[in-house]
Write an enzyme that holds these catalytic residues in place. Structure first.
Site, PDB file in Angstrom:
ATOM      1  N   LYS A   1      -5.295  -8.692  -7.452  1.00 17.48           N
ATOM      2  CA  LYS A   1      -6.496  -8.990  -6.680  1.00 17.48           C
ATOM      3  C   LYS A   1      -7.637  -8.038  -7.065  1.00 17.48           C
ATOM      4  O   LYS A   1      -7.377  -6.863  -7.299  1.00 17.48           O
ATOM      5  CB  LYS A   1      -6.120  -8.781  -5.208  1.00 17.48           C
ATOM      6  CG  LYS A   1      -7.128  -9.238  -4.208  1.00 17.48           C
ATOM      7  CD  LYS A   1      -6.609  -9.001  -2.799  1.00 17.48           C
ATOM      8  CE  LYS A   1      -6.514  -7.537  -2.446  1.00 17.48           C
ATOM      9  NZ  LYS A   1      -6.265  -7.232  -1.049  1.00 17.48           N
TER      10      LYS A   1
ATOM     11  N   LYS B   1       0.818  -1.211   0.000  1.00 16.92           N
ATOM     12  CA  LYS B   1       0.000   0.000   0.000  1.00 16.92           C
ATOM     13  C   LYS B   1       0.855   1.267   0.000  1.00 16.92           C
ATOM     14  O   LYS B   1       0.573   2.215  -0.717  1.00 16.92           O
ATOM     15  CB  LYS B   1      -0.911   0.002   1.229  1.00 16.92           C
ATOM     16  CG  LYS B   1      -2.253   0.572   0.939  1.00 16.92           C
ATOM     17  CD  LYS B   1      -3.251   0.210   2.011  1.00 16.92           C
ATOM     18  CE  LYS B   1      -4.658   0.365   1.491  1.00 16.92           C
ATOM     19  NZ  LYS B   1      -5.640  -0.242   2.341  1.00 16.92           N
TER      20      LYS B   1
ATOM     21  N   LYS C   1     -11.276  -2.459  -4.510  1.00 20.01           N
ATOM     22  CA  LYS C   1     -11.968  -1.190  -4.786  1.00 20.01           C
ATOM     23  C   LYS C   1     -11.033  -0.195  -5.445  1.00 20.01           C
ATOM     24  O   LYS C   1     -11.464   0.804  -5.966  1.00 20.01           O
ATOM     25  CB  LYS C   1     -12.511  -0.582  -3.489  1.00 20.01           C
ATOM     26  CG  LYS C   1     -12.538  -1.585  -2.396  1.00 20.01           C
ATOM     27  CD  LYS C   1     -13.054  -1.140  -1.070  1.00 20.01           C
ATOM     28  CE  LYS C   1     -12.909  -2.340  -0.139  1.00 20.01           C
ATOM     29  NZ  LYS C   1     -13.503  -2.442   1.062  1.00 20.01           N
TER      30      LYS C   1
END
Ligand code: TYM
Length: 344
Positions: free
Chosen positions: A207, A115, A210
């Site tokens: 993956k 991230k 969102k």
């Protein structure tokens, strides 16, 4: 392991719209577990704010996840549907676990590393500490089992490490207080079935999430039939027909993903799907998958909308859930405070 009541905790964070990965990897798999465990399903809003959330969106997203649990068939009377921030014991135990977890353990968390990339400086401290709070979500109820998608596996290993270190560090104190040898269980993940890792429709190596760059990558639970059909029609594939055996899907990530989605939606093994579609091209398979996805998701979306039309009813479920969650969490936290040596 010592004798712990079989109990499930799992959570979903309201940081964007619910998608097919959340549904197949988590929500749908929660439903049958209600027969074998005492279950607590949380909307983990304190996790969501580790990155910026617009307050109105956060509120709507929280209610929507609760609506999804209810629409999928979670029984909020027999089990618990709750919102994390309404049960302050999560935060308190989260802090204590931040003092148990080691910097080295936290630094190895791949989700965090992915991230922040090379740019850790501008991210929140909460994002780094997130897995310690996740361990608290689980262990504040001494949950023995946690159903999740594959991406949460490492966080559950950390939860076990934290439980193990707590049990070990305070072993003498546990003995002194007559609290047995293991205060916290070493929680088991439940990661099973064909769709524990649903991939992006545009890139079979990423993956489904969102935050995918193309809006065609992700099927949202609230997508209408046309949007679902369009996304499946435009999904990336390869020119080969489908194989008749599962090993023929190795090295074909996009084909594998679509077959796994089909298998999960139809609740059939991958082999059964290939027995039906092996030898056929995507021209035949994609429309069948689109029909199945619409057929399965439309009733769920309809039921979610019905709940969302009565937000007061969802809020009542969450208030009741918070009260019943606290009844379990509070004595656990009181024991923890006693074990540590906090004066009460
Ligand atoms: P979150 O909110 O990202 O995802 C919620 C659940 O959906 C699963 N999931 C997927 N499964 C299959 N394929 C995908 N593409 C996919 N994307 C998401 C996740 O594995 C998860 O089960 N840290 C957690 C939330 C959390 C939690 C907890 C979970 C906080 N505390 C305690 C369990 C127990 C998270 O970010 O999930």
């Amino acid at each position: 392991m010592a004798d712990f009541t079989p109990r499930i905790f799992s959570g979903i964070k309201p940081s964007g719209d619910l998608h097919l990965g959340n549904y197949l990897g988590a929500i749908r798999r929660f439903v049958p577990l209600q027969n074998d465990y005492a279950c607590i399903f949380g909307v983990v809003d304190m996790h969501a704010i580790t990155v910026w959330q617009d307050p109105a969106d956060l509120k709507r997203g929280t209610l929507e996840i609760a609506a999804a649990y209810l629409a999928a068939g979670i029984d909020p009377k027999k089990h618990i549907v709750m919102n994390q921030s309404q049960v302050h014991e999560h935060a308190e135990l989260g802090w204590i676990f931040s003092c148990i977890a080691r910097m080295g353990w936290m630094s190895r968390m791949t989700q965090y590393k992915d991230k922040v990339g090379k740019d850790a400086e501008k991210h929140s401290l909460g994002l780094f500490a997130y897995p310690a709070l996740m361990a608290a979500d689980i262990l504040v109820y001494k949950a023995t089992h946690v159903p999740v998608g594959e991406d949460q596996k490492q966080h559950l290993e950390l939860t076990r490490d934290i439980a193990g270190k707590f049990n070990h560090d305070f072993a003498a104190r546990l003995k002194e207080l007559g609290l047995g040898e293991e205060f916290f269980p070493l929680t088991e993940p439940i990661i099973a079935g064909p769709a524990t890792r649903v991939m992006s429709l545009k890139d079979g190596k990423r993956k489904m999430s969102k935050s995918e760059p193309s809006e065609l990558s992700t099927i949202y639970l609230m997508d209408d039939a046309d949007a679902i059909a369009k996304k499946i029609k435009k999904a990336k594939t390869d020119p080969e027909p489908l194989p008749s055996e599962a090993k023929g899907l190795d090295d074909r990530p996009e084909a594998k993903n679509l077959v796994e989605i089909y298998a999960a939606l139809a609740e059939k093994p991958v082999e059964a799907v290939l027995a039906e579609f092996g030898g056929q091209g995507f021209g035949a398979f994609k429309p069948a998958l689109a029909d199945l996805a619409v057929e399965t998701l439309a009733p769920m979306a309809g039921e979610m909308r019905r709940w969302m039309d009565d937000k007061g009813a969802i809020e009542a479920v969450l208030r009741d859930g918070a009260e019943r969650s606290r009844a379990i969490a509070e004595p656990v936290l009181q024991d923890v405070k006693r074990i540590i040596g906090f004066v009460s």
